[in-house]
Every structure is written in C-alpha cells, then in structure tokens.
Design a protein around this motif. Structure first.
Motif, PDB file in Angstrom:
ATOM      1  N   ASN A   3       0.830  -1.208   0.000  1.00 20.51           N
ATOM      2  CA  ASN A   3       0.000   0.000   0.000  1.00 20.51           C
ATOM      3  C   ASN A   3       0.858   1.248   0.000  1.00 20.51           C
ATOM      4  OD1 ASN A   3      -2.155  -1.707   0.106  1.00 20.51           O
ATOM      5  ND2 ASN A   3      -2.619  -1.360   2.268  1.00 20.51           N
ATOM      6  N   LEU A   4       1.891   1.244   0.832  1.00 15.29           N
ATOM      7  CA  LEU A   4       2.784   2.405   0.912  1.00 15.29           C
ATOM      8  C   LEU A   4       3.525   2.608  -0.402  1.00 15.29           C
ATOM      9  CD1 LEU A   4       4.131   2.064   4.545  1.00 15.29           C
ATOM     10  CD2 LEU A   4       3.064   4.094   3.585  1.00 15.29           C
ATOM     11  N   LEU A   5       3.985   1.509  -0.984  1.00 14.15           N
ATOM     12  CA  LEU A   5       4.701   1.597  -2.254  1.00 14.15           C
ATOM     13  C   LEU A   5       3.808   2.209  -3.331  1.00 14.15           C
ATOM     14  CD1 LEU A   5       7.492   0.877  -3.286  1.00 14.15           C
ATOM     15  CD2 LEU A   5       6.590  -1.311  -4.068  1.00 14.15           C
TER      16      LEU A   5
ATOM     17  N   PRO B 236     -11.930  15.121  -1.570  1.00 14.45           N
ATOM     18  CA  PRO B 236     -11.981  13.796  -2.202  1.00 14.45           C
ATOM     19  C   PRO B 236     -11.061  12.795  -1.500  1.00 14.45           C
ATOM     20  CG  PRO B 236     -11.404  15.514  -3.795  1.00 14.45           C
ATOM     21  CD  PRO B 236     -11.391  16.143  -2.455  1.00 14.45           C
ATOM     22  N   ARG B 237     -11.554  11.572  -1.339  1.00 17.37           N
ATOM     23  CA  ARG B 237     -10.737  10.529  -0.715  1.00 17.37           C
ATOM     24  C   ARG B 237      -9.699  10.037  -1.728  1.00 17.37           C
ATOM     25  NH1 ARG B 237     -15.816   6.963   0.394  1.00 17.37           N
ATOM     26  NH2 ARG B 237     -16.617   9.075   0.637  1.00 17.37           N
ATOM     27  N   TYR B 238      -8.566   9.593  -1.211  1.00 15.62           N
ATOM     28  CA  TYR B 238      -7.544   9.067  -2.103  1.00 15.62           C
ATOM     29  C   TYR B 238      -7.824   7.588  -2.343  1.00 15.62           C
ATOM     30  CZ  TYR B 238      -3.022   8.815  -4.362  1.00 15.62           C
ATOM     31  OH  TYR B 238      -2.023   8.668  -5.278  1.00 15.62           O
ATOM     32  N   ALA B 239      -7.711   7.161  -3.618  1.00 12.89           N
ATOM     33  CA  ALA B 239      -7.968   5.750  -3.934  1.00 12.89           C
ATOM     34  C   ALA B 239      -6.752   4.914  -3.582  1.00 12.89           C
ATOM     35  CB  ALA B 239      -8.297   5.620  -5.422  1.00 12.89           C
ATOM     36  N   THR B 240      -6.817   4.241  -2.424  1.00 17.78           N
ATOM     37  CA  THR B 240      -5.693   3.416  -1.989  1.00 17.78           C
ATOM     38  C   THR B 240      -5.711   2.064  -2.689  1.00 17.78           C
ATOM     39  OG1 THR B 240      -7.022   2.607  -0.170  1.00 17.78           O
ATOM     40  CG2 THR B 240      -5.559   4.460   0.300  1.00 17.78           C
TER      41      THR B 240
ATOM     42  N   ASN C  52      -8.623  -0.433  -2.148  1.00 20.60           N
ATOM     43  CA  ASN C  52      -9.852  -0.012  -2.831  1.00 20.60           C
ATOM     44  C   ASN C  52      -9.774  -0.243  -4.323  1.00 20.60           C
ATOM     45  OD1 ASN C  52     -10.976   0.826  -0.439  1.00 20.60           O
ATOM     46  ND2 ASN C  52     -10.238   2.922  -0.649  1.00 20.60           N
ATOM     47  N   ILE C  53      -8.595  -0.029  -4.895  1.00 22.33           N
ATOM     48  CA  ILE C  53      -8.412  -0.285  -6.328  1.00 22.33           C
ATOM     49  C   ILE C  53      -8.626  -1.762  -6.609  1.00 22.33           C
ATOM     50  CG2 ILE C  53      -6.818  -0.163  -8.264  1.00 22.33           C
ATOM     51  CD1 ILE C  53      -6.585   2.517  -7.581  1.00 22.33           C
ATOM     52  N   MET C  54      -8.111  -2.621  -5.727  1.00 22.63           N
ATOM     53  CA  MET C  54      -8.253  -4.075  -5.912  1.00 22.63           C
ATOM     54  C   MET C  54      -9.718  -4.469  -5.851  1.00 22.63           C
ATOM     55  SD  MET C  54      -5.441  -5.627  -6.496  1.00 22.63           S
ATOM     56  CE  MET C  54      -4.311  -4.460  -7.189  1.00 22.63           C
ATOM     57  N   LYS C  55     -10.435  -3.920  -4.851  1.00 23.76           N
ATOM     58  CA  LYS C  55     -11.863  -4.249  -4.711  1.00 23.76           C
ATOM     59  C   LYS C  55     -12.624  -3.781  -5.935  1.00 23.76           C
ATOM     60  CE  LYS C  55     -11.979  -3.068  -0.151  1.00 23.76           C
ATOM     61  NZ  LYS C  55     -12.581  -2.341   0.978  1.00 23.76           N
ATOM     62  N   ALA C  56     -12.208  -2.637  -6.498  1.00 18.79           N
ATOM     63  CA  ALA C  56     -12.936  -2.058  -7.626  1.00 18.79           C
ATOM     64  C   ALA C  56     -12.798  -2.888  -8.891  1.00 18.79           C
ATOM     65  CB  ALA C  56     -12.449  -0.639  -7.878  1.00 18.79           C
ATOM     66  N   LYS C  57     -11.805  -3.764  -8.934  1.00 19.52           N
ATOM     67  CA  LYS C  57     -11.611  -4.582 -10.139  1.00 19.52           C
ATOM     68  C   LYS C  57     -12.811  -5.474 -10.399  1.00 19.52           C
ATOM     69  CE  LYS C  57      -6.726  -4.448 -10.797  1.00 19.52           C
ATOM     70  NZ  LYS C  57      -5.438  -5.084 -10.995  1.00 19.52           N
TER      71      LYS C  57
ATOM     72  N   MET D 237     -13.036   4.886  -5.669  1.00 17.04           N
ATOM     73  CA  MET D 237     -13.483   5.898  -4.713  1.00 17.04           C
ATOM     74  C   MET D 237     -14.870   5.581  -4.182  1.00 17.04           C
ATOM     75  SD  MET D 237     -12.140   9.376  -6.524  1.00 17.04           S
ATOM     76  CE  MET D 237     -12.824  10.510  -5.320  1.00 17.04           C
ATOM     77  N   GLY D 238     -15.550   4.599  -4.802  1.00 17.68           N
ATOM     78  CA  GLY D 238     -16.840   4.193  -4.266  1.00 17.68           C
ATOM     79  C   GLY D 238     -17.986   4.122  -5.244  1.00 17.68           C
ATOM     80  N   CYS D 239     -17.773   4.438  -6.521  1.00 18.58           N
ATOM     81  CA  CYS D 239     -18.853   4.305  -7.486  1.00 18.58           C
ATOM     82  C   CYS D 239     -19.172   2.820  -7.681  1.00 18.58           C
ATOM     83  CB  CYS D 239     -18.465   4.928  -8.830  1.00 18.58           C
ATOM     84  SG  CYS D 239     -18.179   6.685  -8.726  1.00 18.58           S
ATOM     85  N   ASP D 240     -20.429   2.540  -8.062  1.00 19.10           N
ATOM     86  CA  ASP D 240     -20.847   1.143  -8.153  1.00 19.10           C
ATOM     87  C   ASP D 240     -20.496   0.489  -9.476  1.00 19.10           C
ATOM     88  OD1 ASP D 240     -23.335   2.626  -6.442  1.00 19.10           O
ATOM     89  OD2 ASP D 240     -22.386   0.845  -5.590  1.00 19.10           O
ATOM     90  N   ARG D 241     -20.710   1.230 -10.566  1.00 21.08           N
ATOM     91  CA  ARG D 241     -20.323   0.686 -11.859  1.00 21.08           C
ATOM     92  C   ARG D 241     -19.940   1.824 -12.789  1.00 21.08           C
ATOM     93  NH1 ARG D 241     -25.072   1.122 -15.217  1.00 21.08           N
ATOM     94  NH2 ARG D 241     -26.906   1.457 -13.909  1.00 21.08           N
TER      95      ARG D 241
END
Lengths: 96, 253
Positions: A15-17, B188-192, B195-200, B79-83
């Motif tokens: 995550n940090l990277l 705006p929240r930062y897309a960590t 969250n990016i993984m879940k969004a896939k 960031m939280g959108c559904d589709r």
C-alpha cells in the motif's frame, strides 16, 4: 516474524509503495526511504511491537493522502481563485 | 431514490508542466502523466457521500474517450462508485470532442439510466470550458446547481449553496437536476491500493456515441495553440525616488 502479521506487513508495504508513486520528491526517493524503514525493523518479533509499527505505517498512509490532497487543493486554489486571493490582499481593487 | 451519474474526465495531471507541440496544433500528450480532473474527483466524492448517507442507491461513473479513460473510471470505482460506463470515442472524434458532444452523451445517458442527478466537475483543467454541466441541463431541460460548494437533499428537492462573485448564493431546485462541483464542495478521498483491488470486480459497460444517438461532429476548429507570454523579470530599485522616476518614465504615472 509472526505468521498472521506477516500478511499485514506485506500488505502495508504494498500500500505504501503504491502511494509513494506520486511522492513529490520522486517515487525512487520514497521507495529507498520505505525500504530502509522496513529493513530497520526486520528483526522485530514481539507481535505487540509489530502491531504498533503497522499502525505507524497506517498513519503514514493517512498523512500521504492528506499531503496529496493539500498539494492539489492549493494548486487549484492558486490557479482558479486568483481574484479571491487578490481580494484578501486588497490588490487590484479600485479605490474610491 | 435512485441513481446518480457522475462524469469523470481524463486530463493531463495538474502537476505536469504542459508543453505545446512544435507545430502549435495542440499540447504534447504522448507519454505524459494523466489523471482524473480535480473537479471530477470532487464530483465523485460528493456522489459517493450521498450514497453513504443513503440519499441515493447507485452511483454510475461515466467517461468518454479512448481505452485509456477506463483507468479514470477505475479510479472512480475505487473511490466508491458502483459501476462504470465507457463511451468509446477515439481518433479525430476524440481530438475534436468538446462540451457540446459530451453534454449530448450525458443527456442521453441520464434519460437511459433514469438518473435523478448528474454531477460533474465545474470545469476541466485542460480546456477550462465550464460548459458541460450547463449544456447538459439545458438539453435535458433540468434545473442546474452550478459551482456547488454545499449540496443537501431535502425530499425531492436539492438545496445548493453556490460560489459566486462576491459570496455565496443558496438555491433550491427540484430533481432531477444537474450539479457541478466547485473546489470547496468536499475533500476527495484518495484511492488506496485495497480499494483499487476491490474495484476490479465492478463492471464497466462499453458503448459508442452512436448507440445513444449522438453525433460527434464538432462545430469548433482549433486553429492554433500557443504558450502564454513569458513573464518579464521584475526590476529592483534602490530608493523611492528611483521608483517614482521609473514609473514616470514608464508612463504609468
């Protein structure tokens, strides 16, 4: 390193990277600092200690997010709200 | 309660130094870092917040352009959108694409998706048009709350506090409506990465403007792009008399 925490530590590093890619002083600079920070603690075995270090890492993630947000906000404010800033400084106003 | 459409635009990252192409036909985009338009980030954040507060059920992120814009849609999903919906536009059509074409696409999608709200950024940092939201509202004949710095849903109405010259204006408009986000609407929240993984797992549908009955013909032709004039260095003077003399010589006083 205690097993269940191993996964958390690895996830924290990833995550940090990921976040470090946008670091103002460069992704490489960030990665060097990140690696040395993790290596410095590689011999820690006490789960409580590890937990504390992981929480520290999570706090860094939050700080980075805030840093990036502030950078962007300030850049946008400077670029698009010049009249506002000038107004605060009372510059460019007609004097009656 | 229902569905919100959020528009996101892929633009050159705000921190990148822009370079004009040698032939003055545009700016250099190849190999340059791109990201989501800052005002679009604010729009996405607002939509996601409305969903978290349970005012709306679903947030759909929409972007128009070539394959690369799906990265921007993925960020919105993170960031939280559904589709997401990717409206495929490429080549000459993409280069000539402007607020008129985008607003036609959004108007068609808003009807198709039966959206209650369309939330857009107030303007894009690459073209600074500040037109898409307004045009979309006009095409739909919907009320608009532009330059929103605060949005509150009250039954079937929306209270919008707008940033205007000299202060703030509060209006109440009925839904369905179009809103455009201003800088102070939210953080705006930062897309960590998690969250990016879940969004896939979230879906992005693909379609073409023709599927929505939109023609992409542009009525605007870019003739030339130039850099802004370089700022001249300031001149320092030693005394007030020098300053007065210089200003007199300059014709300023």
């Amino acid at each position: 390193m205690a097993n269940p925490l191993r996964r958390e530590v690895r996830q924290l590093y990833k995550n940090l990277l990921y976040l470090g890619r946008e670091y103002p002083q460069g992704a490489d600079y960030f990665r060097e600092r990140l690696n040395s920070a993790f290596m410095k603690n590689k011999d820690v075995t006490d789960p409580k200690e590890i937990r504390k270090l992981v929480d520290c890492g999570e706090a860094v993630i939050k700080e980075l997010g805030t840093l990036y947000y502030l950078r962007e906000y300030r850049a946008m404010k400077k670029r698009f709200y010049e009249e506002e800033l000038l107004g605060l400084l009372n510059v460019g106003r007609p004097t009656d | 309660m229902s569905r919100v459409l959020v528009g996101v635009k892929r633009v050159i990252d705000y921190a990148v130094k822009i370079r004009v192409k040698p032939d003055h036909s545009g700016v250099v985009t190849d190999g340059v870092k791109h990201s989501m338009n800052p005002f679009c980030e604010i729009a996405v954040e607002e939509a996601v917040k409305l969903k978290e507060k349970k005012f709306i059920k679903e947030v759909v992120a929409v972007s128009c352009g070539p394959t690369q814009v799906t990265e921007t849609i993925r960020t919105a999903l993170a960031m939280g959108c559904d589709r997401g919906i990717h409206v495929e536009v490429s080549g000459k059509d993409y280069e000539a694409m402007g607020p008129l074409q985008i607003s036609k696409i959004f108007a068609a999608l808003a009807k198709k998706e039966e959206a209650s709200l369309v939330i857009l950024g107030k303007q894009a940092i690459d073209d600074d048009c500040n037109q898409t939201g307004q045009m979309t509202a006009a095409l739909l004949d919907w009320p608009q709350g532009t330059f929103a710095s605060e949005v509150t849903i009250d039954g079937e109405k929306v209270k919008v506090v707008r940033e205007i010259d000299g202060g703030l204006e509060t209006i109440k408009i009925s839904m369905p409506a179009v809103l455009t986000a201003d800088l102070r609407l939210n953080t705006p929240r930062y897309a960590t990465l998690p969250n990016i993984m879940k969004a896939k797992k979230k879906k992005i549908a693909t379609m073409k403007p023709a599927d929505l009955g939109v023609d992409m013909v542009s009525r605007v032709e870019v003739l030339r792009v130039d850099e802004p004039p370089t700022r001249l260095a300031g001149v320092k003077v030693e005394t007030v008399d020098d300053l007065v003399a210089k200003l007199k010589a300059n014709g300023t006083i």
